[in-house]
Motif scaffolding. Structure first.
Motif, mmCIF file in Angstrom:
data_model
loop_
_atom_site.group_PDB
_atom_site.id
_atom_site.type_symbol
_atom_site.label_atom_id
_atom_site.label_comp_id
_atom_site.label_asym_id
_atom_site.label_seq_id
_atom_site.Cartn_x
_atom_site.Cartn_y
_atom_site.Cartn_z
ATOM 1 N N VAL A 61 1.787 -39.566 23.610
ATOM 2 C CA VAL A 61 2.505 -38.393 23.112
ATOM 3 C C VAL A 61 3.369 -37.855 24.252
ATOM 4 C CG1 VAL A 61 2.285 -36.043 22.185
ATOM 5 C CG2 VAL A 61 0.597 -37.788 21.556
ATOM 6 N N VAL A 62 4.550 -37.354 23.904
ATOM 7 C CA VAL A 62 5.398 -36.669 24.880
ATOM 8 C C VAL A 62 5.344 -35.180 24.591
ATOM 9 C CG1 VAL A 62 7.748 -36.308 25.725
ATOM 10 C CG2 VAL A 62 6.936 -38.623 25.225
ATOM 11 N N LEU A 63 4.979 -34.399 25.605
ATOM 12 C CA LEU A 63 4.973 -32.940 25.505
ATOM 13 C C LEU A 63 6.274 -32.444 26.126
ATOM 14 C CD1 LEU A 63 1.289 -32.310 26.641
ATOM 15 C CD2 LEU A 63 2.159 -32.412 24.301
ATOM 16 N N TYR A 64 7.113 -31.820 25.307
ATOM 17 C CA TYR A 64 8.418 -31.357 25.765
ATOM 18 C C TYR A 64 8.392 -29.845 25.910
ATOM 19 C CZ TYR A 64 13.416 -30.323 25.784
ATOM 20 O OH TYR A 64 14.670 -29.848 26.120
ATOM 21 N N HIS A 65 8.381 -29.382 27.156
ATOM 22 C CA HIS A 65 8.292 -27.947 27.419
ATOM 23 C C HIS A 65 9.674 -27.334 27.606
ATOM 24 C CE1 HIS A 65 8.296 -24.803 30.707
ATOM 25 N NE2 HIS A 65 7.740 -24.173 29.697
ATOM 26 N N HIS A 66 9.855 -26.197 26.957
ATOM 27 C CA HIS A 66 11.056 -25.392 27.169
ATOM 28 C C HIS A 66 10.693 -23.956 26.851
ATOM 29 C CE1 HIS A 66 15.173 -23.946 27.133
ATOM 30 N NE2 HIS A 66 15.588 -25.131 27.519
ATOM 31 N N ASP A 67 11.010 -23.042 27.763
ATOM 32 C CA ASP A 67 10.708 -21.636 27.503
ATOM 33 C C ASP A 67 11.448 -21.151 26.270
ATOM 34 O OD1 ASP A 67 8.981 -21.456 29.630
ATOM 35 O OD2 ASP A 67 10.482 -20.705 31.029
ATOM 36 N N GLY A 68 10.797 -20.247 25.513
ATOM 37 C CA GLY A 68 11.298 -19.898 24.201
ATOM 38 C C GLY A 68 12.229 -18.714 24.115
ATOM 39 N N ALA A 69 12.601 -18.115 25.236
ATOM 40 C CA ALA A 69 13.499 -16.960 25.175
ATOM 41 C C ALA A 69 14.543 -17.069 26.283
ATOM 42 C CB ALA A 69 12.707 -15.658 25.323
ATOM 43 N N PRO A 70 15.754 -16.648 25.957
ATOM 44 C CA PRO A 70 16.211 -16.158 24.658
ATOM 45 C C PRO A 70 16.348 -17.308 23.656
ATOM 46 C CG PRO A 70 18.059 -16.278 26.175
ATOM 47 C CD PRO A 70 16.840 -16.607 26.973
ATOM 48 N N THR A 71 15.973 -17.038 22.424
ATOM 49 C CA THR A 71 15.975 -18.088 21.405
ATOM 50 C C THR A 71 17.376 -18.627 21.126
ATOM 51 O OG1 THR A 71 16.048 -16.383 19.686
ATOM 52 C CG2 THR A 71 13.887 -17.249 20.278
ATOM 53 N N ALA A 72 18.392 -17.798 21.329
ATOM 54 C CA ALA A 72 19.766 -18.260 21.094
ATOM 55 C C ALA A 72 20.120 -19.411 22.029
ATOM 56 C CB ALA A 72 20.754 -17.116 21.286
ATOM 57 N N VAL B 205 6.373 -27.763 23.538
ATOM 58 C CA VAL B 205 5.531 -26.743 24.170
ATOM 59 C C VAL B 205 6.473 -25.590 24.490
ATOM 60 C CG1 VAL B 205 3.961 -26.214 26.078
ATOM 61 C CG2 VAL B 205 4.113 -28.566 25.198
ATOM 62 N N VAL B 206 6.425 -24.533 23.677
ATOM 63 C CA VAL B 206 7.451 -23.492 23.767
ATOM 64 C C VAL B 206 6.811 -22.110 23.911
ATOM 65 C CG1 VAL B 206 9.568 -22.572 22.746
ATOM 66 C CG2 VAL B 206 8.867 -24.920 22.223
ATOM 67 N N PRO B 207 6.398 -21.741 25.139
ATOM 68 C CA PRO B 207 5.903 -20.375 25.338
ATOM 69 C C PRO B 207 7.001 -19.367 25.001
ATOM 70 C CG PRO B 207 5.466 -21.759 27.262
ATOM 71 C CD PRO B 207 6.412 -22.512 26.385
ATOM 72 N N MET B 208 6.650 -18.321 24.260
ATOM 73 C CA MET B 208 7.646 -17.312 23.938
ATOM 74 C C MET B 208 7.967 -16.504 25.187
ATOM 75 S SD MET B 208 9.834 -16.163 22.024
ATOM 76 C CE MET B 208 9.446 -17.306 20.698
ATOM 77 N N ARG B 209 9.189 -16.618 25.613
ATOM 78 C CA ARG B 209 9.787 -16.091 26.829
ATOM 79 C C ARG B 209 9.603 -17.069 27.977
ATOM 80 N NH1 ARG B 209 12.547 -11.937 26.989
ATOM 81 N NH2 ARG B 209 11.604 -11.094 25.121
ATOM 82 N N GLU B 210 8.367 -17.235 28.497
ATOM 83 C CA GLU B 210 8.166 -18.189 29.593
ATOM 84 C C GLU B 210 6.679 -18.480 29.753
ATOM 85 O OE1 GLU B 210 10.101 -16.214 32.781
ATOM 86 O OE2 GLU B 210 8.641 -14.604 32.943
ATOM 87 N N THR B 211 6.376 -19.539 30.507
ATOM 88 C CA THR B 211 4.992 -19.968 30.704
ATOM 89 C C THR B 211 4.121 -18.832 31.219
ATOM 90 O OG1 THR B 211 5.717 -22.235 31.152
ATOM 91 C CG2 THR B 211 3.522 -21.620 31.926
ATOM 92 N N GLU B 212 4.679 -17.971 32.049
ATOM 93 C CA GLU B 212 3.902 -16.875 32.624
ATOM 94 C C GLU B 212 3.293 -15.952 31.570
ATOM 95 O OE1 GLU B 212 6.133 -18.592 35.916
ATOM 96 O OE2 GLU B 212 6.669 -18.068 33.857
ATOM 97 N N ALA B 213 3.890 -15.903 30.382
ATOM 98 C CA ALA B 213 3.303 -15.088 29.315
ATOM 99 C C ALA B 213 1.921 -15.624 28.938
ATOM 100 C CB ALA B 213 4.221 -15.078 28.093
ATOM 101 N N TRP B 214 1.774 -16.947 28.915
ATOM 102 C CA TRP B 214 0.466 -17.529 28.603
ATOM 103 C C TRP B 214 -0.539 -17.217 29.707
ATOM 104 C CZ3 TRP B 214 1.621 -23.120 26.352
ATOM 105 C CH2 TRP B 214 2.281 -22.968 25.133
ATOM 106 N N ILE B 215 -0.076 -17.196 30.952
ATOM 107 C CA ILE B 215 -0.975 -16.906 32.071
ATOM 108 C C ILE B 215 -1.510 -15.478 31.982
ATOM 109 C CG2 ILE B 215 -1.106 -16.740 34.589
ATOM 110 C CD1 ILE B 215 0.983 -18.941 34.763
ATOM 111 N N LEU B 216 -0.730 -14.581 31.389
ATOM 112 C CA LEU B 216 -1.131 -13.171 31.257
ATOM 113 C C LEU B 216 -2.184 -12.934 30.180
ATOM 114 C CD1 LEU B 216 2.130 -10.996 31.419
ATOM 115 C CD2 LEU B 216 0.099 -10.760 32.865
ATOM 116 N N ALA B 217 -2.367 -13.862 29.265
ATOM 117 C CA ALA B 217 -3.098 -13.572 28.033
ATOM 118 C C ALA B 217 -4.573 -13.269 28.231
ATOM 119 C CB ALA B 217 -2.939 -14.741 27.053
ATOM 120 N N ASP B 218 -5.232 -13.940 29.178
ATOM 121 C CA ASP B 218 -6.679 -13.831 29.328
ATOM 122 C C ASP B 218 -7.012 -12.949 30.529
ATOM 123 O OD1 ASP B 218 -9.389 -14.143 29.646
ATOM 124 O OD2 ASP B 218 -9.377 -16.335 29.592
#
Length: 206
Positions: free
Chosen positions: A65-76, A101-114
């Motif tokens: 599988v290929v995981l393609y990461h791109h931050d999700g903001a700005p969506t435009a 793999v599309v974190p909304m805004r940026e990967t750091e948002a996922w790091i903040l979650a827990d």
């Protein structure tokens, strides 16, 4: 195989996504005995499909599988880039699934979650009140700045010092609870897409 956006993503995504896949296998595909290392394609870039395909061509047979990461903001900006990659992949000679793999805004948002994992990584009893967590991290306008503020204010660390941010991201990749991240819509979307990809590869639910 991970195609990521920037070097700092290497500190969190490969480790955490492998842990997430291990959890997914235990929950949904128990016959899957081993999860491969999630390797980052450092030289692939992620803005244009051609270098991505060229880099992966040299890795034929080394991934499922290929995981393609791109931050999700700005969506435009992000949506057209992701759509272009998907179109190019679908018409390429590759038969392996591509999962975004599309974190909304940026990967750091996922790091903040827990917050429990944050406190552990920062070596503090608890993080300050009022800090966004769970699904609310997707509304945080600058997660990277919030993390730098935590390193300075909560742990007394200097984010500009070599290795400080890297070590913190790696710790969060190891500590963050997959179940907590699944409350974040963008991560849950990746989870759902990954299950479909594995089903398409013939993995059976237990």
């Amino acid at each position: 195989m991970l195609v990521r956006e920037g070097p700092s993503d290497d500190w969190f995504l490969p480790i955490f996504l492998r842990r997430a896949l291990e959890t997914m296998a235990l929950e949904s595909f128990p016959a899957c005995r081993e999860i491969q290392e999630v390797r980052s394609m450092v030289k692939a870039g992620n803005q244009h499909p051609e270098p991505v395909l060229a880099a992966l061509e040299g890795e034929r047979g080394a991934f499922d599988v290929v995981l393609y990461h791109h931050d999700g903001a700005p969506t435009a900006k992000s949506d057209p880039v992701i759509a272009r990659m998907r179109r190019t992949w679908d018409t390429s000679a590759f038969t392996e699934p591509l999962v975004a793999v599309v974190p909304m805004r940026e990967t750091e948002a996922w790091i903040l979650a827990d917050h429990v994992a944050l406190a552990r990584a920062l070596s503090v009893r608890r993080v300050r009140n009022g800090l966004v967590s769970g699904a609310a991290v997707e509304g945080c306008p600058d997660p990277k700045a919030v993390l730098e503020g935590l390193l300075k204010g909560e742990a007394g660390m200097n984010p500009a010092k070599p290795g400080v941010v890297r070590d913190f991201y790696i710790s969060m990749a190891e500590f963050a609870d997959v179940g907590v991240l699944r409350k974040v819509p963008a991560f849950q979307q990746w989870w759902n897409d990954m299950i479909k990809a594995l089903e398409g590869l013939g993995y059976q639910h237990g």
